[in-house]
Design a protein around this motif. Structure first.
Motif, PDB file in Angstrom:
ATOM      1  N   LYS A   1      33.312  -0.274  -1.294  1.00 38.68           N
ATOM      2  CA  LYS A   1      33.659   1.060  -0.792  1.00 38.68           C
ATOM      3  C   LYS A   1      34.497   0.920   0.471  1.00 38.68           C
ATOM      4  CE  LYS A   1      29.316   2.138  -0.579  1.00 38.68           C
ATOM      5  NZ  LYS A   1      28.052   2.901  -0.310  1.00 38.68           N
ATOM      6  N   PRO A   2      35.590   1.662   0.550  1.00 36.61           N
ATOM      7  CA  PRO A   2      36.415   1.586   1.759  1.00 36.61           C
ATOM      8  C   PRO A   2      35.821   2.421   2.872  1.00 36.61           C
ATOM      9  CG  PRO A   2      37.400   3.129   0.231  1.00 36.61           C
ATOM     10  CD  PRO A   2      36.195   2.549  -0.472  1.00 36.61           C
ATOM     11  N   LEU A   3      36.422   2.333   4.030  1.00 33.98           N
ATOM     12  CA  LEU A   3      36.003   3.140   5.168  1.00 33.98           C
ATOM     13  C   LEU A   3      36.331   4.606   4.893  1.00 33.98           C
ATOM     14  CD1 LEU A   3      34.800   2.337   7.974  1.00 33.98           C
ATOM     15  CD2 LEU A   3      37.094   2.635   8.900  1.00 33.98           C
ATOM     16  N   PRO A   4      35.378   5.543   5.055  1.00 32.96           N
ATOM     17  CA  PRO A   4      35.674   6.957   4.783  1.00 32.96           C
ATOM     18  C   PRO A   4      36.789   7.477   5.697  1.00 32.96           C
ATOM     19  CG  PRO A   4      33.306   6.595   4.981  1.00 32.96           C
ATOM     20  CD  PRO A   4      33.967   5.328   5.421  1.00 32.96           C
ATOM     21  N   LEU A   5      37.565   8.420   5.166  1.00 43.01           N
ATOM     22  CA  LEU A   5      38.653   8.980   5.955  1.00 43.01           C
ATOM     23  C   LEU A   5      38.152   9.759   7.169  1.00 43.01           C
ATOM     24  CD1 LEU A   5      41.017  10.255   3.110  1.00 43.01           C
ATOM     25  CD2 LEU A   5      41.211   8.154   4.449  1.00 43.01           C
ATOM     26  N   THR A   6      36.946  10.298   7.067  1.00 45.54           N
ATOM     27  CA  THR A   6      36.385  11.072   8.177  1.00 45.54           C
ATOM     28  C   THR A   6      35.699  10.188   9.217  1.00 45.54           C
ATOM     29  OG1 THR A   6      34.357  11.405   6.878  1.00 45.54           O
ATOM     30  CG2 THR A   6      36.047  13.108   6.752  1.00 45.54           C
ATOM     31  N   CYS A   7      35.644   8.896   8.975  1.00 41.95           N
ATOM     32  CA  CYS A   7      34.971   7.986   9.886  1.00 41.95           C
ATOM     33  C   CYS A   7      35.923   7.589  11.022  1.00 41.95           C
ATOM     34  CB  CYS A   7      34.501   6.744   9.144  1.00 41.95           C
ATOM     35  SG  CYS A   7      33.607   5.570  10.172  1.00 41.95           S
ATOM     36  N   THR A   8      35.459   7.706  12.242  1.00 41.18           N
ATOM     37  CA  THR A   8      36.275   7.345  13.408  1.00 41.18           C
ATOM     38  C   THR A   8      35.501   6.345  14.257  1.00 41.18           C
ATOM     39  OG1 THR A   8      35.399   9.272  14.575  1.00 41.18           O
ATOM     40  CG2 THR A   8      37.548   9.515  13.468  1.00 41.18           C
ATOM     41  N   PRO A   9      35.539   5.073  13.890  1.00 41.73           N
ATOM     42  CA  PRO A   9      34.790   4.081  14.673  1.00 41.73           C
ATOM     43  C   PRO A   9      35.355   3.844  16.064  1.00 41.73           C
ATOM     44  CG  PRO A   9      36.005   3.036  12.884  1.00 41.73           C
ATOM     45  CD  PRO A   9      36.185   4.493  12.714  1.00 41.73           C
ATOM     46  N   ILE A  10      36.622   4.183  16.285  1.00 42.19           N
ATOM     47  CA  ILE A  10      37.234   3.991  17.595  1.00 42.19           C
ATOM     48  C   ILE A  10      37.683   5.349  18.121  1.00 42.19           C
ATOM     49  CG2 ILE A  10      39.094   2.893  18.883  1.00 42.19           C
ATOM     50  CD1 ILE A  10      39.080   0.651  16.902  1.00 42.19           C
ATOM     51  N   LYS A  11      37.174   5.704  19.273  1.00 40.20           N
ATOM     52  CA  LYS A  11      37.551   6.959  19.921  1.00 40.20           C
ATOM     53  C   LYS A  11      38.079   6.658  21.310  1.00 40.20           C
ATOM     54  CE  LYS A  11      34.100   9.758  17.479  1.00 40.20           C
ATOM     55  NZ  LYS A  11      32.967  10.705  17.622  1.00 40.20           N
ATOM     56  N   PHE A  12      38.797   7.642  21.853  1.00 41.72           N
ATOM     57  CA  PHE A  12      39.426   7.449  23.156  1.00 41.72           C
ATOM     58  C   PHE A  12      39.018   8.561  24.111  1.00 41.72           C
ATOM     59  CE2 PHE A  12      42.168   5.085  20.314  1.00 41.72           C
ATOM     60  CZ  PHE A  12      42.414   3.931  21.044  1.00 41.72           C
ATOM     61  N   GLY A  13      38.763   8.162  25.321  1.00 41.11           N
ATOM     62  CA  GLY A  13      38.570   9.100  26.406  1.00 41.11           C
ATOM     63  C   GLY A  13      39.597   8.809  27.493  1.00 41.11           C
ATOM     64  N   SER A  14      39.647   9.652  28.501  1.00 39.87           N
ATOM     65  CA  SER A  14      40.656   9.472  29.542  1.00 39.87           C
ATOM     66  C   SER A  14      40.150  10.010  30.865  1.00 39.87           C
ATOM     67  CB  SER A  14      41.963  10.170  29.150  1.00 39.87           C
ATOM     68  OG  SER A  14      42.908  10.076  30.194  1.00 39.87           O
ATOM     69  N   TRP A  15      40.357   9.201  31.909  1.00 41.85           N
ATOM     70  CA  TRP A  15      40.108   9.645  33.265  1.00 41.85           C
ATOM     71  C   TRP A  15      41.375  10.201  33.901  1.00 41.85           C
ATOM     72  CZ3 TRP A  15      36.028  10.575  36.215  1.00 41.85           C
ATOM     73  CH2 TRP A  15      34.795  10.040  35.856  1.00 41.85           C
ATOM     74  N   MET A  16      42.484  10.044  33.242  1.00 46.08           N
ATOM     75  CA  MET A  16      43.768  10.416  33.839  1.00 46.08           C
ATOM     76  C   MET A  16      43.827  11.917  34.085  1.00 46.08           C
ATOM     77  SD  MET A  16      46.385   7.942  31.709  1.00 46.08           S
ATOM     78  CE  MET A  16      45.993   8.699  30.144  1.00 46.08           C
ATOM     79  N   GLY A  17      44.067  12.272  35.326  1.00 45.56           N
ATOM     80  CA  GLY A  17      44.139  13.679  35.691  1.00 45.56           C
ATOM     81  C   GLY A  17      42.798  14.361  35.813  1.00 45.56           C
ATOM     82  N   GLY A  18      41.694  13.606  35.724  1.00 44.25           N
ATOM     83  CA  GLY A  18      40.377  14.227  35.787  1.00 44.25           C
ATOM     84  C   GLY A  18      39.421  13.575  36.753  1.00 44.25           C
ATOM     85  N   ASP A  19      39.845  12.548  37.477  1.00 43.24           N
ATOM     86  CA  ASP A  19      38.948  11.846  38.396  1.00 43.24           C
ATOM     87  C   ASP A  19      38.891  12.561  39.742  1.00 43.24           C
ATOM     88  OD1 ASP A  19      41.587  11.228  38.700  1.00 43.24           O
ATOM     89  OD2 ASP A  19      41.237   9.213  39.464  1.00 43.24           O
ATOM     90  N   ARG A  20      38.278  13.725  39.761  1.00 42.78           N
ATOM     91  CA  ARG A  20      38.219  14.527  40.988  1.00 42.78           C
ATOM     92  C   ARG A  20      37.221  13.973  41.998  1.00 42.78           C
ATOM     93  NH1 ARG A  20      38.276  20.757  38.758  1.00 42.78           N
ATOM     94  NH2 ARG A  20      39.806  20.447  37.103  1.00 42.78           N
ATOM     95  N   ASP A  21      36.329  13.084  41.552  1.00 41.17           N
ATOM     96  CA  ASP A  21      35.355  12.540  42.493  1.00 41.17           C
ATOM     97  C   ASP A  21      35.949  11.430  43.352  1.00 41.17           C
ATOM     98  OD1 ASP A  21      35.744  10.920  40.344  1.00 41.17           O
ATOM     99  OD2 ASP A  21      33.668  10.232  40.218  1.00 41.17           O
ATOM    100  N   GLY A  22      37.063  10.852  42.955  1.00 47.48           N
ATOM    101  CA  GLY A  22      37.613   9.746  43.710  1.00 47.48           C
ATOM    102  C   GLY A  22      39.036   9.942  44.194  1.00 47.48           C
ATOM    103  N   ASN A  23      39.709  10.950  43.739  1.00 49.94           N
ATOM    104  CA  ASN A  23      41.106  11.166  44.107  1.00 49.94           C
ATOM    105  C   ASN A  23      41.263  12.600  44.613  1.00 49.94           C
ATOM    106  OD1 ASN A  23      43.872  11.291  44.394  1.00 49.94           O
ATOM    107  ND2 ASN A  23      44.322  10.345  42.419  1.00 49.94           N
ATOM    108  N   PRO A  24      41.503  12.786  45.891  1.00 52.67           N
ATOM    109  CA  PRO A  24      41.620  14.166  46.415  1.00 52.67           C
ATOM    110  C   PRO A  24      42.870  14.880  45.927  1.00 52.67           C
ATOM    111  CG  PRO A  24      42.189  12.563  48.121  1.00 52.67           C
ATOM    112  CD  PRO A  24      41.652  11.779  46.962  1.00 52.67           C
ATOM    113  N   ASN A  25      43.841  14.144  45.403  1.00 48.82           N
ATOM    114  CA  ASN A  25      45.064  14.780  44.908  1.00 48.82           C
ATOM    115  C   ASN A  25      44.896  15.393  43.522  1.00 48.82           C
ATOM    116  OD1 ASN A  25      46.556  13.977  47.211  1.00 48.82           O
ATOM    117  ND2 ASN A  25      46.844  11.938  46.340  1.00 48.82           N
ATOM    118  N   VAL A  26      43.784  15.098  42.865  1.00 49.98           N
ATOM    119  CA  VAL A  26      43.539  15.649  41.525  1.00 49.98           C
ATOM    120  C   VAL A  26      42.856  17.006  41.686  1.00 49.98           C
ATOM    121  CG1 VAL A  26      42.378  15.316  39.330  1.00 49.98           C
ATOM    122  CG2 VAL A  26      43.372  13.361  40.517  1.00 49.98           C
ATOM    123  N   THR A  27      43.581  18.055  41.358  1.00 50.94           N
ATOM    124  CA  THR A  27      43.071  19.417  41.447  1.00 50.94           C
ATOM    125  C   THR A  27      42.940  20.006  40.040  1.00 50.94           C
ATOM    126  OG1 THR A  27      45.315  20.304  41.667  1.00 50.94           O
ATOM    127  CG2 THR A  27      44.156  19.706  43.698  1.00 50.94           C
TER     128      THR A  27
END
Length: 384
Positions: free
Chosen positions: A250-276
């Motif tokens: 059986k192949p990997l199902p099309l709905t299966c997403t074993p690899i996902k991505f997140g991003s801190w870019m533009g959202g690290d408000r706890d460490g960068n005061p320039n991010v609003t």
């Protein structure tokens, strides 16, 4: 016998690496000869020889002579004008970058030449099945596997995207040069392309003259997604799917997403005061635009790939349903738009009475119109 074969393959591979380094180094020296002149090239060569000699002597254990050469090297560099020192640093920086491109190309070919890797999907699944794991358990475990890669923007990334594109172009030219089926004319054209790219690299400013904003850092991160991850991740998942089908049926199902991505870019408000909040919204919209743009490219490619004039009945019915839904949605949108226009339009819906009559009356038997003017001093001319 295997060790001897591996040694020969390693020697051939290292020889190709040396050839690439010599090629790029020779072309870069030709570019520098034209750009900075022969006198400054002699200074660059002298500095290189002093540094290399000091390193070789230190590796050989001759510390005293190595220290003398290093002091002489430091003295000569400190006496240079700032402009010459900057040009010298740029020359060695670009030389190291070109050697790094050749090294990466060499390592990739070395991996390709290896017939069987212990970390391949087929070998990994084979070891798991031999250890007693059933094929059903293997399939369910792989389908439930989840890896989340979180992207973050580092301001320490010094290479501009312009230079990164040029480095990728040089790597592609090296890949083409390694082919054995290219002719003499094609190789001459390839050399001209390499010279043009190296010249463009030298004439490009390496440094950002303005401090990068969080949005600029996000653009750099999205550039990695576009240039690398967008192609590499689906390619890897297809390999996993093919191996999974080979060992479990059986192949990997099309709905299966074993690899996902997140991003801190533009959202690290706890460490960068320039991010609003405004920056986070802008980066989010930029990410959505990048995703839509990448999908549009893939859809355009599919338009040319799916050029068949026959399909299954199920696919045909699915296409008809999609077209019907789209047409009904368009009709609904048109009706709603017409209704809103009638409700919100400031213009009258119909003309008043006698609005079509001209704003003049006939004078006598003449067919010429007479303008009505509210004044007693005006005498109409003799129109006869």
């Amino acid at each position: 016998m295997t060790d001897t074969t591996d040694d020969i393959a390693e020697e051939i591979s290292f020889q190709s690496f040396e050839d690439d380094c010599k090629l790029l180094g020779s072309l870069f020296n030709d570019v520098l000869q034209r750009e900075v002149g022969s006198s400054f090239m002699e200074k660059i060569e002298r500095i290189r020889i002093l540094a290399q000699s000091a390193l070789n002597l230190r590796l050989a254990g001759i510390e005293d002579t190595a220290n003398l050469l290093e002091k002489q090297l430091t003295c000569e560099i400190s006496k240079m004008p700032l402009e010459e020192a900057l040009t010298l640093a740029r020359a060695f920086t670009h030389s190291l970058n070109l050697m790094g491109i050749a090294d990466t190309h060499h390592r990739m070919h070395k991996l390709i030449d290896v017939t069987q890797l212990s970390r391949s999907c087929d070998d990994t699944f084979t070891q798991l099945l031999q250890s007693g794991i059933s094929s059903e358990e293997l399939y369910n475990t792989v389908c439930k596997q989840g890896v989340e890669i979180v992207l973050t923007a580092h301001p320490t990334q010094i290479n501009r995207r312009t230079l990164q594109y040029k480095h990728v172009r040089i790597a592609h030219l090296l890949e083409y040069n390694s082919r054995s089926d290219i002719g003499h004319e094609d190789r001459e054209t390839l050399i001209e392309d390499l010279v043009r790219e190296i010249t463009s690299v030298w004439q490009t400013d390496e440094l950002r003259r303005q401090k990068p904003t969080p949005v600029d850092e996000a653009r750099t991160g999205l550039n990695i997604v576009e240039q690398s991850l967008w192609k590499a991740v689906p390619h890897y998942l297809r390999r996993v799917s093919n191996s999974l089908k080979k060992f479990t049926g059986k192949p990997l199902p099309l709905t299966c997403t074993p690899i996902k991505f997140g991003s801190w870019m533009g959202g690290d408000r706890d460490g960068n005061p320039n991010v609003t909040a405004k920056v986070t919204k802008e980066v989010s919209l930029l990410s959505r635009w990048m995703a839509i743009d990448l999908y549009i490219r893939e859809v355009d490619n599919l338009r040319f790939e799916l050029s068949t004039n026959r399909c299954s009945d199920r696919f045909s019915r699915l296409a008809e349903d999609i077209l019907e839904n789209e047409s009904s949605e368009k009709d609904s949108d048109r009706g709603q738009s017409s209704f809103l226009n009638q409700q919100n339009s400031p213009l009258p819906t119909q003309l008043p009475d006698k609005a079509q009559d001209p704003s003049c009356i006939e004078y006598g038997d003449s067919q010429h119109p007479k303008f009505e003017i509210n004044t007693t001093d005006f005498v109409p001319p003799n129109l006869q």
